[in-house]
Design an enzyme around this catalytic site. Structure first.
Site, PDB file in Angstrom:
ATOM      1  N   HIS A  57     -12.917   2.116   0.418  1.00 49.67           N
ATOM      2  CA  HIS A  57     -12.877   1.046   1.431  1.00 49.67           C
ATOM      3  C   HIS A  57     -13.496  -0.243   0.899  1.00 49.67           C
ATOM      4  O   HIS A  57     -13.948  -1.089   1.677  1.00 49.67           O
ATOM      5  CB  HIS A  57     -13.663   1.434   2.710  1.00 49.67           C
ATOM      6  CG  HIS A  57     -12.982   2.421   3.586  1.00 49.67           C
ATOM      7  ND1 HIS A  57     -13.688   3.281   4.395  1.00 49.67           N
ATOM      8  CD2 HIS A  57     -11.667   2.688   3.809  1.00 49.67           C
ATOM      9  CE1 HIS A  57     -12.839   4.036   5.074  1.00 49.67           C
ATOM     10  NE2 HIS A  57     -11.608   3.697   4.730  1.00 49.67           N
TER      11      HIS A  57
ATOM     12  N   LYS B  29       3.194   0.749   3.261  1.00 48.66           N
ATOM     13  CA  LYS B  29       2.845  -0.333   4.186  1.00 48.66           C
ATOM     14  C   LYS B  29       2.948  -1.639   3.420  1.00 48.66           C
ATOM     15  O   LYS B  29       2.605  -1.687   2.236  1.00 48.66           O
ATOM     16  CB  LYS B  29       1.414  -0.157   4.689  1.00 48.66           C
ATOM     17  CG  LYS B  29       1.253   1.008   5.622  1.00 48.66           C
ATOM     18  CD  LYS B  29      -0.127   1.004   6.249  1.00 48.66           C
ATOM     19  CE  LYS B  29      -0.323   2.274   7.036  1.00 48.66           C
ATOM     20  NZ  LYS B  29      -1.681   2.739   7.089  1.00 48.66           N
TER      21      LYS B  29
ATOM     22  N   HIS C 112     -17.413   0.648   8.279  1.00 52.66           N
ATOM     23  CA  HIS C 112     -15.963   0.699   8.494  1.00 52.66           C
ATOM     24  C   HIS C 112     -15.676   2.002   9.231  1.00 52.66           C
ATOM     25  O   HIS C 112     -15.757   3.085   8.649  1.00 52.66           O
ATOM     26  CB  HIS C 112     -15.229   0.633   7.150  1.00 52.66           C
ATOM     27  CG  HIS C 112     -13.737   0.723   7.303  1.00 52.66           C
ATOM     28  ND1 HIS C 112     -12.890  -0.326   7.014  1.00 52.66           N
ATOM     29  CD2 HIS C 112     -12.935   1.726   7.750  1.00 52.66           C
ATOM     30  CE1 HIS C 112     -11.641   0.038   7.271  1.00 52.66           C
ATOM     31  NE2 HIS C 112     -11.646   1.283   7.714  1.00 52.66           N
TER      32      HIS C 112
ATOM     33  N   GLY D  93     -14.660   0.607  15.052  1.00 53.67           N
ATOM     34  CA  GLY D  93     -15.716  -0.420  14.995  1.00 53.67           C
ATOM     35  C   GLY D  93     -15.312  -1.712  15.684  1.00 53.67           C
ATOM     36  O   GLY D  93     -16.135  -2.392  16.294  1.00 53.67           O
ATOM     37  N   GLU D  94     -14.025  -2.055  15.611  1.00 49.90           N
ATOM     38  CA  GLU D  94     -13.566  -3.314  16.199  1.00 49.90           C
ATOM     39  C   GLU D  94     -13.310  -3.204  17.697  1.00 49.90           C
ATOM     40  O   GLU D  94     -13.436  -4.186  18.428  1.00 49.90           O
ATOM     41  CB  GLU D  94     -12.259  -3.764  15.507  1.00 49.90           C
ATOM     42  CG  GLU D  94     -12.464  -4.166  14.063  1.00 49.90           C
ATOM     43  CD  GLU D  94     -11.162  -4.235  13.266  1.00 49.90           C
ATOM     44  OE1 GLU D  94     -10.094  -4.427  13.875  1.00 49.90           O
ATOM     45  OE2 GLU D  94     -11.231  -4.096  12.033  1.00 49.90           O
ATOM     46  N   ASN D  95     -12.923  -1.986  18.133  1.00 48.20           N
ATOM     47  CA  ASN D  95     -12.423  -1.874  19.511  1.00 48.20           C
ATOM     48  C   ASN D  95     -13.275  -1.059  20.468  1.00 48.20           C
ATOM     49  O   ASN D  95     -13.078  -1.152  21.679  1.00 48.20           O
ATOM     50  CB  ASN D  95     -11.015  -1.253  19.486  1.00 48.20           C
ATOM     51  CG  ASN D  95     -10.038  -2.130  18.750  1.00 48.20           C
ATOM     52  OD1 ASN D  95      -9.796  -3.258  19.150  1.00 48.20           O
ATOM     53  ND2 ASN D  95      -9.502  -1.637  17.650  1.00 48.20           N
TER      54      ASN D  95
ATOM     55  N   GLU E 225      -7.899  -6.297   4.885  1.00 49.77           N
ATOM     56  CA  GLU E 225      -7.813  -5.955   3.463  1.00 49.77           C
ATOM     57  C   GLU E 225      -6.614  -6.633   2.805  1.00 49.77           C
ATOM     58  O   GLU E 225      -6.692  -7.078   1.660  1.00 49.77           O
ATOM     59  CB  GLU E 225      -7.686  -4.435   3.312  1.00 49.77           C
ATOM     60  CG  GLU E 225      -8.964  -3.708   3.675  1.00 49.77           C
ATOM     61  CD  GLU E 225      -8.725  -2.256   4.037  1.00 49.77           C
ATOM     62  OE1 GLU E 225      -8.375  -1.998   5.210  1.00 49.77           O
ATOM     63  OE2 GLU E 225      -8.875  -1.398   3.170  1.00 49.77           O
TER      64      GLU E 225
ATOM     65  N   ARG F 222     -12.005  14.279   8.540  1.00 51.44           N
ATOM     66  CA  ARG F 222     -12.863  14.690   7.416  1.00 51.44           C
ATOM     67  C   ARG F 222     -14.274  14.994   7.908  1.00 51.44           C
ATOM     68  O   ARG F 222     -14.799  14.298   8.785  1.00 51.44           O
ATOM     69  CB  ARG F 222     -12.939  13.588   6.359  1.00 51.44           C
ATOM     70  CG  ARG F 222     -11.637  13.310   5.656  1.00 51.44           C
ATOM     71  CD  ARG F 222     -11.872  12.390   4.463  1.00 51.44           C
ATOM     72  NE  ARG F 222     -10.625  11.873   3.937  1.00 51.44           N
ATOM     73  CZ  ARG F 222     -10.301  10.580   3.897  1.00 51.44           C
ATOM     74  NH1 ARG F 222     -11.144   9.655   4.329  1.00 51.44           N
ATOM     75  NH2 ARG F 222      -9.149  10.206   3.400  1.00 51.44           N
TER      76      ARG F 222
ATOM     77  N   ASN G  88       0.877  -1.169   0.000  1.00 55.82           N
ATOM     78  CA  ASN G  88       0.000   0.000   0.000  1.00 55.82           C
ATOM     79  C   ASN G  88       0.917   1.222   0.000  1.00 55.82           C
ATOM     80  O   ASN G  88       1.477   1.579   1.035  1.00 55.82           O
ATOM     81  CB  ASN G  88      -0.886  -0.035   1.245  1.00 55.82           C
ATOM     82  CG  ASN G  88      -1.885   1.099   1.277  1.00 55.82           C
ATOM     83  OD1 ASN G  88      -1.896   1.948   0.379  1.00 55.82           O
ATOM     84  ND2 ASN G  88      -2.708   1.125   2.301  1.00 55.82           N
TER      85      ASN G  88
ATOM     86  N   ASN H   2      -9.874   5.667  10.934  1.00 60.32           N
ATOM     87  CA  ASN H   2      -9.583   7.082  10.737  1.00 60.32           C
ATOM     88  C   ASN H   2     -10.466   7.633   9.638  1.00 60.32           C
ATOM     89  O   ASN H   2     -11.066   8.683   9.760  1.00 60.32           O
ATOM     90  CB  ASN H   2      -8.114   7.235  10.352  1.00 60.32           C
ATOM     91  CG  ASN H   2      -7.397   8.077  11.352  1.00 60.32           C
ATOM     92  OD1 ASN H   2      -7.985   9.009  11.912  1.00 60.32           O
ATOM     93  ND2 ASN H   2      -6.159   7.750  11.596  1.00 60.32           N
TER      94      ASN H   2
HETATM   95  P1  ADP Z   1      -6.952   3.687   9.647  1.00 61.64           P
HETATM   96  O1  ADP Z   1      -8.253   4.140   9.043  1.00 61.64           O
HETATM   97  O2  ADP Z   1      -5.878   4.713   9.602  1.00 61.64           O
HETATM   98  O3  ADP Z   1      -6.534   2.302   9.210  1.00 61.64           O
HETATM   99  P2  ADP Z   1      -7.781   2.400  12.081  1.00 61.64           P
HETATM  100  O4  ADP Z   1      -8.751   1.518  11.387  1.00 61.64           O
HETATM  101  O5  ADP Z   1      -6.601   1.770  12.749  1.00 61.64           O
HETATM  102  O6  ADP Z   1      -7.257   3.587  11.194  1.00 61.64           O
HETATM  103  O7  ADP Z   1      -8.613   3.209  13.180  1.00 61.64           O
HETATM  104  C1  ADP Z   1      -8.033   4.214  13.951  1.00 61.64           C
HETATM  105  C2  ADP Z   1      -9.076   4.715  14.942  1.00 61.64           C
HETATM  106  O8  ADP Z   1      -9.468   3.615  15.783  1.00 61.64           O
HETATM  107  C3  ADP Z   1      -8.553   5.800  15.847  1.00 61.64           C
HETATM  108  O9  ADP Z   1      -9.527   6.811  16.002  1.00 61.64           O
HETATM  109  C4  ADP Z   1      -8.357   5.070  17.161  1.00 61.64           C
HETATM  110  O10 ADP Z   1      -8.463   5.899  18.290  1.00 61.64           O
HETATM  111  C5  ADP Z   1      -9.510   4.103  17.113  1.00 61.64           C
HETATM  112  N1  ADP Z   1      -9.336   3.050  18.114  1.00 61.64           N
HETATM  113  C6  ADP Z   1      -8.424   2.062  18.141  1.00 61.64           C
HETATM  114  N2  ADP Z   1      -8.555   1.347  19.292  1.00 61.64           N
HETATM  115  C7  ADP Z   1      -9.570   1.899  19.988  1.00 61.64           C
HETATM  116  C8  ADP Z   1     -10.207   1.630  21.247  1.00 61.64           C
HETATM  117  N3  ADP Z   1      -9.806   0.633  22.016  1.00 61.64           N
HETATM  118  N4  ADP Z   1     -11.232   2.420  21.620  1.00 61.64           N
HETATM  119  C9  ADP Z   1     -11.643   3.437  20.858  1.00 61.64           C
HETATM  120  N5  ADP Z   1     -11.107   3.750  19.657  1.00 61.64           N
HETATM  121  C10 ADP Z   1     -10.078   2.994  19.240  1.00 61.64           C
END
Ligand code: ADP
Length: 414
Positions: free
Chosen positions: A189, A14, A217, A343-345, A395, A250, A7, A220
């Site tokens: 995405h 990356k 999704h 979404g995951e965390n 991805e 954004r 990427n 960021n």
């Molecule tokens: P990118 O779009 O750059 O790939 P990611 O998918 O890694 O980014 O998402 C980054 C976002 O996920 C950031 O806003 C980060 O704070 C958030 N994030 C990661 N872990 C957590 C968490 N445990 N709780 C809340 N937000 C989180």
């Protein structure tokens, strides 16, 4: 087959190396050999590499451009220092898959990179002038280092969305603008939404045609997709990734007249306003603090800051609005699926986005939601009619698998 997944950005690169082939794809046992990134290309770059045996290294070196960055990474991978037994020389990398940000209306699926495909990607430069040149630099760098014999495959961020019907992708502008400049919604995405939809099928033992879900999704960058019968019928990002949900920096949707207004009132050129909408807005713009959702959550817990709360409120409200719109656009769905870093965390954001959907049959199970952190799982109650899921995206895996299929001339899974 060891596939290098790349990427290439403007100042970063990356990469992952994934061991995969048709057998491994069938058995779902592809193997990640290493991953890493080169940041601050153009100066003293920081190179981070993590191999599958767990060793993590951080190095610095002057790296002039993408080609030099790739050369550095490959020499490191093939050296004893990497500790990756599977890669002893460049010859142990059998194919390269590239994430390409825009395929316009031309590329409806991933493609083996020939001269004609390269030309097609060049023709898309107007649609993503900041990103495609970097992707092309990555492709050229691979050709310089590996030679013509190593196959390369382009996997397009937009391709999954090419099923979106005309009435959903067309802006209500004079039609000649679409004809002359291809101004329409494309969506991005795509590889992430496609991976999540694919995993949803696998987890439920259903066919692609039986997949009716809304994927969110939230990273960021943030986007939503309405997937009916396994194909997107709408998505929130538009001609560029600026449209749709509120994101880290954004703005997402806004009244287009605001661009001129900001330009006049603040004395900025329209280019500068566009930069402001892309890099100074969203969570960062409203909170005045950061684009990082985790930091915002911590800040709210510790200091109950009003603007932080507002940023999160606007973020969640916009996502909720899109779910509602897509339920209407699709005639109902079976599940809402969360992916991306937030979404995951973030169980907190998921709960807030899903709040108030009881009318549609969705109730979040607080314990399940709390438990599903960075892993696949259902977070809605058993009795829900509309379910909610967490499915971490991957991805790079999809890019590696597409690369194998394109190189071997295998049809894409239907
Ligand atoms: P990118 O779009 O750059 O790939 P990611 O998918 O890694 O980014 O998402 C980054 C976002 O996920 C950031 O806003 C980060 O704070 C958030 N994030 C990661 N872990 C957590 C968490 N445990 N709780 C809340 N937000 C989180």
């Amino acid at each position: 087959m060891n596939v290098l997944v790349i990427n290439a950005g403007s100042s970063s690169l990356k990469f992952q190396v994934i061991a995969t082939d048709l057998e491994r794809i069938r058995n779902d046992n592809d193997e990640l050999l290493c991953r890493g990134q080169v940041e601050h290309i153009g100066g003293e770059a920081i190179i981070t590499v993590q191999s599958h045996n767990g060793s993590r290294q951080k190095l610095t070196a002057p790296i002039r451009d993408v080609s030099a960055g790739l050369d550095y990474v490959l020499r490191w991978l093939a050296s004893d220092r990497s500790g990756i037994d599977e890669i002893r020389s460049l010859g142990d990398i059998h194919a390269v898959g590239h994430r390409v940000v825009h395929g316009g209306e031309l590329f409806k699926e991933s493609a083996l990179i020939t001269d004609e495909v390269s030309k097609g990607i060049e023709d898309c430069i107007d649609l993503a002038p900041l990103h495609i040149p970097n992707n092309l630099r990555g492709i050229r760098a691979v050709r310089e280092i590996f030679g013509q014999a190593t196959p390369q495959v382009a996997v397009f961020d937009t391709a999954f969305h090419t099923s979106i019907p005309e009435y959903a992708y067309l802006y209500a502008l004079p039609y000649h603008l679409y004809r002359r400049h291809r101004i329409r919604r494309y969506g991005f995405h795509g590889t992430s939404h496609r991976y999540v939809a694919f995993r949803y099928c696998v987890l439920h033992g259903i066919t692609r045609e039986q997949t009716h879900i809304i994927t969110l999704h939230l990273g960021n960058g943030c986007s939503a997709a309405a997937i009916r019968g396994g194909h997107p019928v709408d998505t929130s990002m538009g001609m560029t990734p600026l449209e749709g949900l509120v994101m880290g920096t954004r703005s997402g949707d806004l009244d287009p007249a605001i661009v001129n207004l900001i330009s006049n009132k603040e004395g900025l050129s329209t280019h500068e306003v566009e930069a402001l909408l892309n890099t100074q807005s969203g969570l960062l713009g409203i909170s005045g603090l950061t684009n990082d959702m985790k930091v915002l959550q911590d800040e709210l817990r510790e200091h109950d800051d009003r603007r932080v709360r507002l940023a999160m409120d606007v973020f969640c409200y916009r996502a909720r609005k899109y779910i509602g719109a897509y339920l209407a656009a699709m005639g109902g769905a079976d599940a809402v699926v969360f992916t991306g870093g937030i979404g995951e965390n973030s169980s907190e954001i998921r709960a807030r986005v899903c709040a108030g959907f009881e009318w549609a049959g969705l109730t979040v199970d607080a314990t399940k939601n709390q438990d599903a952190l960075g892993r696949e799982g259902r977070i809605s109650t058993d009795a829900s009619r509309l379910h909610a899921w967490v499915i971490p995206t991957n991805e790079e895996l999809l890019i590696a698998r597409d690369t194998v299929r394109c190189v071997l001339g295998e049809p894409h899974p239907s």
